[in-house]
Design a protein around this motif. Sequence first.
Motif, mmCIF file in Angstrom:
data_model
loop_
_atom_site.group_PDB
_atom_site.id
_atom_site.type_symbol
_atom_site.label_atom_id
_atom_site.label_comp_id
_atom_site.label_asym_id
_atom_site.label_seq_id
_atom_site.Cartn_x
_atom_site.Cartn_y
_atom_site.Cartn_z
ATOM 1 N N GLN A 167 -5.211 11.077 1.394
ATOM 2 C CA GLN A 167 -4.056 11.934 1.132
ATOM 3 C C GLN A 167 -4.265 12.917 -0.019
ATOM 4 O OE1 GLN A 167 -0.609 9.507 0.431
ATOM 5 N NE2 GLN A 167 -0.584 8.718 2.525
ATOM 6 N N ARG A 168 -5.102 12.537 -0.973
ATOM 7 C CA ARG A 168 -5.308 13.383 -2.155
ATOM 8 C C ARG A 168 -6.806 13.590 -2.373
ATOM 9 N NH1 ARG A 168 -0.994 11.337 -6.696
ATOM 10 N NH2 ARG A 168 0.818 11.348 -5.326
ATOM 11 N N GLY A 201 1.522 6.688 -6.744
ATOM 12 C CA GLY A 201 0.421 7.643 -6.741
ATOM 13 C C GLY A 201 -0.292 7.906 -8.031
ATOM 14 N N THR A 211 -4.255 6.342 3.265
ATOM 15 C CA THR A 211 -3.715 6.569 1.927
ATOM 16 C C THR A 211 -4.734 7.274 1.045
ATOM 17 O OG1 THR A 211 -2.298 4.627 2.125
ATOM 18 C CG2 THR A 211 -2.753 5.416 -0.101
ATOM 19 N N TRP A 217 -8.549 11.005 -4.627
ATOM 20 C CA TRP A 217 -8.672 9.716 -3.946
ATOM 21 C C TRP A 217 -9.746 9.795 -2.857
ATOM 22 C CZ3 TRP A 217 -2.794 8.568 -2.880
ATOM 23 C CH2 TRP A 217 -2.128 8.390 -4.089
ATOM 24 N N LEU A 257 -5.135 4.167 -8.225
ATOM 25 C CA LEU A 257 -4.859 3.611 -6.900
ATOM 26 C C LEU A 257 -6.110 3.316 -6.078
ATOM 27 C CD1 LEU A 257 -2.747 2.718 -4.820
ATOM 28 C CD2 LEU A 257 -2.754 5.055 -3.967
ATOM 29 N N ALA A 297 1.155 3.962 -2.992
ATOM 30 C CA ALA A 297 0.849 5.370 -2.701
ATOM 31 C C ALA A 297 1.981 6.275 -3.163
ATOM 32 C CB ALA A 297 0.588 5.559 -1.212
ATOM 33 N N ARG A 298 3.219 5.802 -3.022
ATOM 34 C CA ARG A 298 4.380 6.585 -3.476
ATOM 35 C C ARG A 298 4.307 6.800 -4.977
ATOM 36 N NH1 ARG A 298 8.648 4.344 -5.472
ATOM 37 N NH2 ARG A 298 8.607 2.462 -4.195
ATOM 38 N N VAL A 317 0.852 -1.204 0.000
ATOM 39 C CA VAL A 317 0.000 0.000 0.000
ATOM 40 C C VAL A 317 0.882 1.247 0.000
ATOM 41 C CG1 VAL A 317 -1.667 1.353 1.350
ATOM 42 C CG2 VAL A 317 -1.990 -1.114 1.071
ATOM 43 N N GLN A 318 1.890 1.246 0.836
ATOM 44 C CA GLN A 318 2.792 2.398 0.929
ATOM 45 C C GLN A 318 3.535 2.638 -0.388
ATOM 46 O OE1 GLN A 318 5.383 2.233 4.320
ATOM 47 N NE2 GLN A 318 6.605 3.956 3.644
#
Length: 160
Positions: free
Chosen positions: A101-102, A72, A98, A105, A76, A69-70, A65-66
């Motif tokens: 964050q945006r 991005g 996650t 999303w 996603l 997300a990076r 997941v991390q």
Amino acid sequence: MTVFEMVKVMTKAREVVADDTASSALRAEAVGLLARQPQSLLADKRRLSDLLTPRVASEIKLAAVQTLARVGDDGLPDILLKGWPGYLPQERSRVLDTLLQRKEWTRLCLKAIEAGAVSRGDLDAARRQLLLKHTDPSIRESAARILNSGARKARREQIE
């Protein structure tokens, strides 16, 4: 590090990620190395998406997941929400963090809540407040409409 050495490291990382006999900690570390080369980005994203299943250790899923997300990209939320029913609570928590964050999303996360793919109950008080007080007015309004409807709204009306 030379380009040749980097290619060797990335190749080894992909082998470790695919090796079910390797320790979860080692595989999770290797997951963090993926999706850094443009020529293998699509294949790495597929590899990472394939790790988001119940049969994969939580530590590895959290690393996937991390890493996703990076990278991005716009797809996603669909990738992360597809595995929602099989996630453990800590995995759901990481996925929600996650997705929030945006703005794009967050909107898709709210649509998933509205559609019932994600339960309103999966949002803790802090995340609910984050959505209800979001800086983007359209997200704030959607959150208020979605989160303040249904059984909770009926209960609140009975109390009042």
